[in-house]
Write an enzyme that holds these catalytic residues in place. Sequence first.
Site, PDB file in Angstrom:
ATOM      1  N   LYS A 174      -6.979  35.598  -2.472  1.00 29.15           N
ATOM      2  CA  LYS A 174      -8.127  36.100  -3.234  1.00 29.15           C
ATOM      3  C   LYS A 174      -7.802  37.379  -3.999  1.00 29.15           C
ATOM      4  O   LYS A 174      -8.474  37.701  -4.977  1.00 29.15           O
ATOM      5  CB  LYS A 174      -9.326  36.290  -2.310  1.00 29.15           C
TER       6      LYS A 174
HETATM    7  C1  LIG Z   1     -10.890  31.465   0.290  1.00 29.45           C
HETATM    8  C2  LIG Z   1      -9.721  30.848   0.968  1.00 29.45           C
HETATM    9  C3  LIG Z   1      -9.420  29.474   0.843  1.00 29.45           C
HETATM   10  C4  LIG Z   1     -10.292  28.506   0.082  1.00 29.45           C
HETATM   11  O1  LIG Z   1     -10.295  28.705  -1.309  1.00 29.45           O
HETATM   12  P1  LIG Z   1     -11.497  28.115  -2.200  1.00 29.45           P
HETATM   13  O2  LIG Z   1     -11.277  28.660  -3.553  1.00 29.45           O
HETATM   14  O3  LIG Z   1     -12.759  28.628  -1.566  1.00 29.45           O
HETATM   15  O4  LIG Z   1     -11.405  26.631  -2.141  1.00 29.45           O
HETATM   16  C5  LIG Z   1      -8.277  28.997   1.463  1.00 29.45           C
HETATM   17  N1  LIG Z   1      -7.489  29.812   2.199  1.00 29.45           N
HETATM   18  C6  LIG Z   1      -7.757  31.132   2.353  1.00 29.45           C
HETATM   19  C7  LIG Z   1      -6.849  31.962   3.200  1.00 29.45           C
HETATM   20  C8  LIG Z   1      -8.870  31.702   1.751  1.00 29.45           C
HETATM   21  O5  LIG Z   1      -9.134  33.006   1.926  1.00 29.45           O
END
Ligand SMILES: *Cc1c(COP(=O)(O)O)cnc(C)c1O
Length: 461
Positions: free
Chosen positions: A110
């Site tokens: 993120k």
């Molecule tokens: C947010 C997240 C996901 C999922 O991503 P999306 O965009 O919500 O599908 C997968 N792995 C981790 C570690 C995350 O923080």
Amino acid sequence: MKYLSTRGGITPIPFSEAVMMGLATDGGLLLPEKIEPVADKTIVAWQGLSYQELAFEVMSRFIDDIPAPDLRDLINRSYATFSHPEITPLVAVDGMRIMELFHGPTLAFKDVALQFLGNVFEYLLKKSGEKMNILGATSGDTGSAAIYGVRGKENIRIFILHPHKRVSPVQELQMTTVVDDNVFNIAVQGTFDDGQAIVKEIFNDIPFKEKYHLGAVNSINWARILAQVVYYIQATLRLGQEGGGMVDFSVPTGNFGDIFAGYVARLMMPGRIRRLILATNENDLLTRFVNHGDYSVGQVRQTSSPSMDIQVASNFERYLYYLHGGDANRTRESMAQFASSGLMAFDASQRQRIREDFCSRSVTEEETLAEIARCAKDRYILDPHTAVGVRAARDFQEEGIAIVCLATAHPAKFGAAVERATGSQAELPEALVDLATRPSRCSVLPADSRVIREYIENNGV
Ligand SMILES: *Cc1c(COP(=O)(O)O)cnc(C)c1O
């Protein structure tokens, strides 16, 4: 480039307005008016660019209201906080490639989007002379990435609610040890759902929202998707002619944001990106959707990959819009049908189209831990989210086609699951070693929206 709503209820707006709007005012999600394939000679010209240069080329196809030198500066500052020179490097593991997306400040993918979004917010607020109070609830991961995205930024304050003593110690410390003046951590005496309900209630109070210039950083912001498109293209360029020039991506999926970025990248490079593998944990709504055209809500189950413990994926509506051939009326009707019945139905030709765009597999807890153990034998430690993607990828691996699995978090963030799978803890990266000894700041407050409101009134910008 102008942006429209999946529900058709807004007049098209430029990028900067789309970023500040977040959710479209008609309840839909914002999308660019068109996404055009990149010409072959442009793709050739992109080979060999640095991550930052490539990000500029990709993003400027969707942003025409920020001057080029400013956009370059925003991109450069956003990725200066990453600890790897390639930003999102590829590593070969057991016949596949792992794309490490966790070299940002909070060790989760993120950061790639939120470092950029924080800088864009600051830039646009400065231009307009406005201020913003960001409010959000977190179950762990998003909160820290959002806090790191806006720490120290001018004209922005951030209020993040987490459930008191119900996030992992590392997650809590990652948030509370950010002691910049504009960061307010609130430990709510309740569950994540209590925090989420308070945030929703406050956002629904329109006069309060306007008076305090409330903003959100959730995964539906178009700027987040756009920032994520870049690494799909970077990986595809890097693999070059390997695998006949075609690449498959396996994406551990929760809210459908990351894989939708992959879908955008595929629209831009249709001859190069072949399949998107949508990997889910035991929360398998999206797998049922891909394999059977069944989109119906179930109960959320807790797993060792908590950032994917989601039933209703907030970005799904963006894909739905394409599935309906760009018809906003049909998209709006489908969403209304879903809101009233918890179901969405698709005809045979749509089901075929879905299976051309994605393949999918749901991965059990047992399989997730087994996959961590299997790769550990190869001396590569996966975090449980990444393990879900790698396990799904194995089912769809084909001779001669390159396959890239997205590594969405550093294994040390989920040390307990790694220890259960391998018998030993993942090694702590430098950024976490002294976490427990850093100064920290956090307010513990009751799960009462009046108290949270008052706190924002007293501390907001
Ligand atoms: C947010 C997240 C996901 C999922 O991503 P999306 O965009 O919500 O599908 C997968 N792995 C981790 C570690 C995350 O923080």
